[in-house]
Design a protein around this motif. Structure first.
Motif, mmCIF file in Angstrom:
data_model
loop_
_atom_site.group_PDB
_atom_site.id
_atom_site.type_symbol
_atom_site.label_atom_id
_atom_site.label_comp_id
_atom_site.label_asym_id
_atom_site.label_seq_id
_atom_site.Cartn_x
_atom_site.Cartn_y
_atom_site.Cartn_z
ATOM 1 N N HIS A 63 0.830 -1.218 0.000
ATOM 2 C CA HIS A 63 0.000 0.000 0.000
ATOM 3 C C HIS A 63 0.857 1.258 0.000
ATOM 4 N N ILE A 64 1.947 1.215 0.756
ATOM 5 C CA ILE A 64 2.848 2.382 0.788
ATOM 6 C C ILE A 64 3.414 2.627 -0.619
ATOM 7 N N GLU A 65 3.835 1.550 -1.249
ATOM 8 C CA GLU A 65 4.438 1.704 -2.584
ATOM 9 C C GLU A 65 3.409 2.219 -3.606
ATOM 10 N N GLY B 56 5.264 9.305 -8.184
ATOM 11 C CA GLY B 56 5.739 8.442 -9.274
ATOM 12 C C GLY B 56 6.440 9.183 -10.397
ATOM 13 N N ASP B 57 6.028 10.439 -10.634
ATOM 14 C CA ASP B 57 6.656 11.185 -11.722
ATOM 15 C C ASP B 57 8.045 11.682 -11.325
ATOM 16 N N PHE C 265 9.245 2.030 12.000
ATOM 17 C CA PHE C 265 9.225 2.127 10.545
ATOM 18 C C PHE C 265 10.264 3.173 10.133
ATOM 19 N N GLU C 266 11.109 2.818 9.179
ATOM 20 C CA GLU C 266 12.149 3.748 8.711
ATOM 21 C C GLU C 266 11.957 4.052 7.234
ATOM 22 N N ALA C 267 11.933 5.322 6.899
ATOM 23 C CA ALA C 267 11.974 5.736 5.492
ATOM 24 C C ALA C 267 13.276 6.495 5.279
ATOM 25 N N LEU D 6 3.090 9.416 3.900
ATOM 26 C CA LEU D 6 2.280 8.548 3.036
ATOM 27 C C LEU D 6 2.144 7.145 3.628
ATOM 28 N N SER D 7 3.003 6.792 4.551
ATOM 29 C CA SER D 7 3.007 5.443 5.132
ATOM 30 C C SER D 7 2.075 5.311 6.329
#
Lengths: 112, 456
Positions: free
Chosen positions: B331-333, B341-342, B380-382, B396-397
């Protein structure tokens, strides 16, 4: 007897950012000899417990320190993405349960 | 000279003990040395150039050491200044020392030794095949060197000896072999290298070589056929076993230690008690290296990180956690693809979950992953190329973490307990160690730059 009950200290730590090292220390000669002579703490045993090739494990018997030591390459270098133990201090726990047979009639006191 | 005596005061910034130092001073030392660095703090200190100890603590310890050295009329050596021993950290420590001497109204002849490495020099050495990997070393090429934020060389005894030869009051060294700090003067005064290096190895972590834990300093009496080591500090004592055991600490091999100039071999060393707190050591050996080498430490930027801390208590989620986390990741992706995405692709970011209560501490080494805990903690790590991007990904996560459904419940659920509001925390820059190599320099000094200054 469990290794945790024979040793006075079992610890792990970084040996530089790319290695983990484990020390199993005893307070006197009797449990030290029992464990070393059991031949149970070998490259193969550590390799299996820590999921690495036996050829990458280095084991040392340190008589003057009454200690057994082994070192392995870190699966992830210290502090890199995914590493959950920056100082490597909590990697020893699986060693505690290693069962060392005590020959009948031999009186071994717990290390701690 | 029959006997050389010195005080080893563990770590600048960790709290040097004044009473023990005063007590040790009565035994008439020839120098006082104290390490100020470590890689044990992780790659951040080298990568960022920031010290791992607060300025107040470093100033307090440094003031005490310099004042004690001045009182005794002996030199004070500080190595690996500012944690990683980079140039900025040496200068930071020098600034503190200047403040101390000005406040005390004293002047100190000081040798400042910089250990940070010039990238062009290292690339030239790489081209000449003068950079060699150590065991478990990551791959290195010219790009590795170029993208490093900082690379330091670990100096051996020689640059320190050159500084001591100038009869200075204070040697402030960048990245430095911990042992070289204590072995430099003894070797310069023709004490046997094996004993000098071994004694240094015993005291490099201060009172950690004692049987008991406590505050204090170590004291060495080095002679031509043995050395005596003892602590000064309340309740502290060295035993033959504690001294022998210290060679295990943080070393891959407990019997052989590689220095720039050779290998210390203590496999034949003997330890015997002298009194209740002192140990006598003999039979330590040193084998000079065929080629002089200097170890490199480098750090590079991984990216910027934003994290979310929370937990899960629902046993239905916990029993299918891997599956659930895979769904969350999916879902995150999807969100990242939809909104960013752009601009970015999958290579531009990294997301991962550390599951406390299951395998966060041992990761791939965890042997007992199957046992289900009552609750799990999740970090959770971004990680991404900018802080803003990492934070956007974390934002977004949050919804996928909160609301990714499971089959057992019908209707909408909230499966993740956030610890904070806002849920995310910006962690800043993240670094990795990227070198485990040695340089074979043309001379022991060419990688280090010494400057003599008077401070105060």
């Amino acid at each position: 007897m469990r290794l945790a009950d024979l040793a006075t200290l079992i610890r792990s730590k970084n040996a530089g950012p790319f290695f983990l090292t484990f020390d199993i220390m005893f307070s006197d000669e009797k449990p030290y000899r029992l464990v070393t002579e059991s031949r149970l703490l070998s490259e193969q045993v550590f390799a299996e417990l820590y999921k690495c090739p036996a050829s990458s494990v280095r084991v040392f018997e340190c008589e003057s320190a009454l200690a057994i030591k082994f070192s392995i390459p870190r699966p992830i270098p210290q502090g890199d993405l995914g590493d959950g133990d920056l100082h490597g201090g909590q990697q020893f726990a699986p060693l505690m349960a290693i069962e060392i047979p005590v020959p009948e009639g031999q009186n071994i006191h717990p290390g701690r | 000279m029959d006997e050389l005596r010195y005080i080893a005061a563990s770590l600048v910034g960790a709290g040097v003990d004044r009473d023990s130092l005063d007590e040790a001073l009565k035994s008439d030392p020839h120098f006082i040395a104290c390490d100020a660095g470590t890689t044990d703090a992780g790659p951040f200190s080298l990568g960022s150039g920031r010290p791992a100890f607060p300025r107040e603590a470093v100033k307090s310890d440094l003031a005490l050491l310099l004042e004690t050295g001045r009182r005794a009329g002996v030199p004070v050596l500080i190595g690996s200044a500012g944690t990683a021993g980079s140039d900025a950290q040496v200068d930071w420590t020098l600034g503190i020392a200047e403040e101390i001497t000005k406040e005390a109204g004293v002047k100190l002849r000081t040798a400042v030794i910089h250990a940070e490495q010039d990238k062009d020099y290292l690339i030239e050495m790489l081209r000449q095949d003068r950079i060699k990997p150590l065991e478990a070393a990551p791959a290195v090429d010219e790009d590795t060197i170029r993208r490093s934020t900082r690379i330091v060389g670990m100096m051996g005894a020689e640059p320190l000896q050159m500084a001591l030869a100038e009869d200075v009051d204070f040697v402030l060294a960048g990245r430095c072999s911990d042992t070289a700090l204590y072995a430099a003067l003894p070797i310069m005064r023709d004490f046997p290298a094996g004993l000098a290096w071994h004694a240094a190895k015993v005291v490099e972590c201060g009172t950690m070589a004692c049987e008991s834990v406590g505050r204090g300093v170590m004291f060495v009496r080095l002679r031509h056929d043995d050395f005596l080591v003892r602590p000064f500090g309340k309740g502290l004592r060295c035993t033959p076993q504690s001294i022998a055991a210290h060679s295990l600490y943080e070393n891959v091999d407990p019997f052989h230690f590689t220095e720039s100039s050779g290998t210390v071999d203590i496999s034949g060393a003997r330890y015997e008690p002298v009194d209740a707190v002192t140990v006598r050591v003999t039979d330590s050996a040193f084998r000079p290296a065929e080629t002089y080498s200097v170890k490199l430490e480098g750090a590079e930027l991984v990216g910027y990180q934003t994290i979310i801390v929370g937990g899960i208590r629902d046993p239905f989620v916990i029993r299918q956690l891997d599956h659930w986390l895979l769904d969350v990741r999916g879902h995150i992706e999807q969100f990242i693809n939809k909104f960013l995405g752009d601009r970015i692709s999958k290579d531009d970011y990294d997301i991962r979950f550390h599951v406390y209560g299951r395998d966060a501490v041992m990761g791939s080494l965890e042997p007992d992953r199957a046992e289900l805990p009552k609750e799990v903690g999740i970090v959770f790590e971004a990680t991404a190329s900018t802080q803003q991007l990492a934070t956007t990904i974390a934002e977004l996560s949050r919804q996928p973490l909160l609301h990714t459904p499971i089959a057992e419940w019908s209707g909408s659920t909230t499966s993740f307990a956030c610890l904070h509001n806002p849920a995310h925390i910006e962690r800043g820059a993240v670094y990795r160690f990227n070198l485990n190599h040695v340089v074979l320099p043309r001379s022991p000094q060419e990688m280090f730059r010494t400057r003599l200054v008077e401070i105060g």
